[in-house]
Enzyme design. Structure first.
Site, PDB file in Angstrom:
ATOM      1  CE  LYS A  72      34.186  48.212  54.755  1.00  0.00           C
ATOM      2  NZ  LYS A  72      33.427  47.394  55.670  1.00  0.00           N
ATOM      3  CB  THR A 111      46.118  55.134  76.915  1.00  0.00           C
ATOM      4  OG1 THR A 111      44.857  55.730  77.210  1.00  0.00           O
ATOM      5  CG2 THR A 111      46.056  53.658  77.209  1.00  0.00           C
ATOM      6  CD  GLU A 161      46.155  50.019  76.274  1.00  0.00           C
ATOM      7  OE1 GLU A 161      47.271  50.274  75.768  1.00  0.00           O
ATOM      8  OE2 GLU A 161      45.121  50.632  75.993  1.00  0.00           O
ATOM      9  CD1 TRP A 167      38.357  46.162  55.150  1.00  0.00           C
ATOM     10  CD2 TRP A 167      38.237  48.148  56.156  1.00  0.00           C
ATOM     11  NE1 TRP A 167      37.325  46.115  56.053  1.00  0.00           N
ATOM     12  CE2 TRP A 167      37.228  47.328  56.683  1.00  0.00           C
ATOM     13  CE3 TRP A 167      38.353  49.462  56.638  1.00  0.00           C
ATOM     14  CZ2 TRP A 167      36.349  47.753  57.662  1.00  0.00           C
ATOM     15  CZ3 TRP A 167      37.483  49.887  57.612  1.00  0.00           C
ATOM     16  CH2 TRP A 167      36.490  49.051  58.113  1.00  0.00           C
TER      17      TRP A 167
HETATM   18  P1  ADP Z   1      47.921  55.779  72.711  1.00  0.00           P
HETATM   19  O1  ADP Z   1      47.046  54.563  72.644  1.00  0.00           O
HETATM   20  O2  ADP Z   1      47.293  56.877  73.454  1.00  0.00           O
HETATM   21  O3  ADP Z   1      48.504  56.218  71.379  1.00  0.00           O
HETATM   22  P2  ADP Z   1      50.120  54.105  73.304  1.00  0.00           P
HETATM   23  O4  ADP Z   1      51.488  54.647  73.362  1.00  0.00           O
HETATM   24  O5  ADP Z   1      49.736  53.065  74.243  1.00  0.00           O
HETATM   25  O6  ADP Z   1      49.188  55.339  73.505  1.00  0.00           O
HETATM   26  O7  ADP Z   1      49.857  53.642  71.810  1.00  0.00           O
HETATM   27  C1  ADP Z   1      49.841  52.326  71.373  1.00  0.00           C
HETATM   28  C2  ADP Z   1      49.550  52.285  69.903  1.00  0.00           C
HETATM   29  O8  ADP Z   1      50.612  52.868  69.151  1.00  0.00           O
HETATM   30  C3  ADP Z   1      49.411  50.905  69.325  1.00  0.00           C
HETATM   31  O9  ADP Z   1      48.130  50.385  69.554  1.00  0.00           O
HETATM   32  C4  ADP Z   1      49.672  51.153  67.851  1.00  0.00           C
HETATM   33  O10 ADP Z   1      48.524  51.635  67.182  1.00  0.00           O
HETATM   34  C5  ADP Z   1      50.699  52.238  67.881  1.00  0.00           C
HETATM   35  N1  ADP Z   1      52.038  51.671  67.688  1.00  0.00           N
HETATM   36  C6  ADP Z   1      52.949  51.366  68.631  1.00  0.00           C
HETATM   37  N2  ADP Z   1      54.077  50.891  68.070  1.00  0.00           N
HETATM   38  C7  ADP Z   1      53.875  50.865  66.736  1.00  0.00           C
HETATM   39  C8  ADP Z   1      54.662  50.469  65.612  1.00  0.00           C
HETATM   40  N3  ADP Z   1      55.892  50.026  65.728  1.00  0.00           N
HETATM   41  N4  ADP Z   1      54.082  50.564  64.396  1.00  0.00           N
HETATM   42  C9  ADP Z   1      52.826  51.037  64.238  1.00  0.00           C
HETATM   43  N5  ADP Z   1      52.049  51.435  65.251  1.00  0.00           N
HETATM   44  C10 ADP Z   1      52.563  51.361  66.491  1.00  0.00           C
END
Ligand code: ADP
Length: 539
Positions: free
Chosen positions: A438, A185, A330, A443
């Protein structure tokens, strides 16, 4: 039982074979570091990939299951590595070249990479990692001149490595559940953690990307892979692209908006993928230097929420379809995608854009559910908020060599994203749990507020974070980047937001900054912003 179907393993080797058998003449175009173009066919790529597989076995003595890392841009050699390493049973591990030296060093050691393929343009950075890389026995240089200067010891040139190998290769017997790829990640909210992809998950994910409810890619398409190959395997595009028989365009290190628009213009790209920051830059470039892009018809965006204003800009102004998708390292990454359905076509246009701005519906093979704080599963009513949990054929069941409590007892992965699902199955992410605000026990969704602020024509980017507050414990702060010199009137902006938001949800503090800090993959870096404003000094 008698009379059942054949059981042929789902592997990336079979994608490579399919591409070469059915679409040998399809093109792979790369922009080299020096700006020149490299073009060859699937068949050329196939031959070189098999030479590489032979070299990994014969020269580098890689054994099935060994991790082989890459430190490279999107280019044809990197594509060969994507297929050549798994072909001989190895695990292809693209390293994120935008992380810090310490993070990259941690990842190389954690993965126990035996060989690293390094692009010559990235040598100065990788040299800082190399002296602490404990398990690396050999470096292989891509795009390196003969007289390259480097402090790396034990290096060879990629072209020399594969030069005298055969273009035929006998694949080892490959269990479809064996590992083929490893990505960490990007560490937006914590330390990088590894997701180990199997041949089977990668194959099924590639098919899912091409399915009509997702990208609907076919052999009539030309794909531009803007998402780096080190970010969730370029969102699976190197595999989905070949399964579809599409031409592929790889931008190398040339990721600035002007260079990307040139590629869109000159290589007949029909579909391209990228995070919202990329599409903001490309849009500005197209506004400043209008260009005809007759072939370009669809963009895939994800990794962060695509602001509604930008969706409208692309769809209404430029006539380019936006496929807004959600996913994570993931989840390979494709989890959900947002498209209009036929019964939406009669809705007012504004409402149609609202729908596309949601994160969308589950792609077949993926299941999502929302778990509330008390553990109850939320109804699909479009308002009950909780943590998004996911399971499916291309979702990790554990992290690579790291224990984690992100998994439920009944086998779901807890995403750390917060949101709701409506009656039609459309998921809306309201925040990452770590970014939620919060205030006075209520929220506040930073994403919704950002979207509303970014709808203002003078605003280019807006990021909303929590800052400590004595009375309310936290209050939202909005950091704004303007398009030009002119700033929006904050009081008017707040007044306009009163239509959609309760008073307590509207930030009290607005600050103007030159640029929102970005993570290694171009997302808003809220950790960094919080650090800047947490003590209230900069306000
Ligand atoms: P990192 O966790 O390091 O940012 P990732 O690329 O795996 O790397 O990130 C996944 C996260 O990105 C998701 O859990 C979410 O929070 C965010 N994300 C991915 N796609 C979207 C989307 N279309 N809209 C909002 N958030 C998104």
């Amino acid at each position: 039982m008698d009379g059942l179907m054949m059981n042929i393993p789902l592997t990336t080797n079979s994608i490579l074979e399919y591409g070469n058998r059915v679409f040998p003449y399809k093109k792979i175009i790369t922009k080299n570091p020096d700006g020149s173009m490299h073009e060859y066919t699937y068949h050329d790529m196939y031959n070189r990939t098999l030479k590489l597989a032979n070299a990994l076995v014969n020269k580098l003595k890689i054994k099935p299951g060994d991790r082989v890392a890459t430190f490279a841009w999107n280019n044809y050699q990197h594509l060969e590595l994507y297929y050549g390493i798994p072909a001989m049973g190895g695990v292809c591990h693209p390293l994120n070249l935008r992380l810090s030296v310490d993070q990259i060093t941690f990842i190389v050691n954690h993965a126990e990479d035996r060989v690293v393929f390094v692009d010559a343009t990235l040598l100065p950075l990788f040299e800082k990692v190399a002296h602490n890389a404990k398990n690396v026995e050999q470096y292989v240089l891509l795009n390196a001149p003969r007289d390259v200067k480097t402090t790396l010891e034990n290096y060879i040139f990629y072209e020399d490595l594969i030069a005298d190998e055969k273009t035929s290769f006998t694949y080892p017997e490959t269990d479809e559940n064996s590992a083929m790829g490893l990505c960490y990640t990007s560490g937006t909210t914590g330390d990088p953690k590894g997701a180990l992809y199997s041949h089977r998950s990668t194959y099924l994910h590639a098919q899912a990307i091409n399915s009509p409810n997702a990208l609907c890619t076919s052999s009539n398409d030309t794909l531009l892979l803007i998402v780096p190959q080190f970010h969730v395997m370029a969102w699976g595009a190197p595999f989905s692209g070949m399964l579809a028989g599409a031409n592929m365009v790889l931008p190398g290190p040339h990721l600035n908006p002007k260079a990307l628009v040139e590629l869109l213009e000159n290589t007949g790209v029909t579909i391209a993928n990228g995070v919202p920051t990329i599409w903001m830059g490309v849009y500005d470039e197209l506004k400043n230097n209008p260009r005809e892009l007759p072939a370009f018809k669809k963009l895939a965006v994800g990794g962060a929420a695509m602001p509604k204003s930008l969706i409208i800009a692309y769809m209404k102004e430029l006539g380019i379809e936006v496929l807004h998708a959600w996913g994570m390292t993931e989840t390979s990454p494709l989890g959900t995608a947002s498209r209009l359905q036929v019964h939406h076509f009669n809705l007012p246009v504004e409402e149609q854009y609202e729908i596309i701005a949601r994160q969308g519906v589950e792609i077949a093979g993926i299941e999502i559910r929302i778990t509330q704080e008390d553990g109850a599963i939320a109804p699909r009513d479009g308002k009950t908020v909780g943590e998004i949990e996911v399971r499916g054929n291309w979702v990790i069941k554990e992290y690579y060599k790291i224990k984690s409590d992100n998994f439920t007892k009944d086998g779901w992965f807890k995403t750390g994203d917060v949101g709701h699902i409506n009656e039609e199955g459309y998921m809306t992410i309201t925040d990452r749990s770590k970014d939620l605000i919060k205030s006075g026990g209520e929220w506040i969704s930073s994403l919704e507020i950002e979207n509303a602020i970014m709808a203002h024509p003078l605003v280019k980017e807006a990021a909303v974070i929590a800052i400590p507050d004595k009375k309310w414990s936290e209050r939202p702060l909005a950091a704004i980047v303007t398009r030009g010199d002119k700033k929006p009137d904050i009081e008017e902006l707040k007044e306009a937001m009163r239509y959609a938001f309760a008073k307590y949800q509207i930030p009290d503090v607005f600050v103007f900054i030159d640029e929102v800090p970005k993570t290694s993959v171009g997302k808003f870096d809220k950790k960094q912003l919080r650090k800047m404003y947490a003590d209230g000094k900069l306000i």
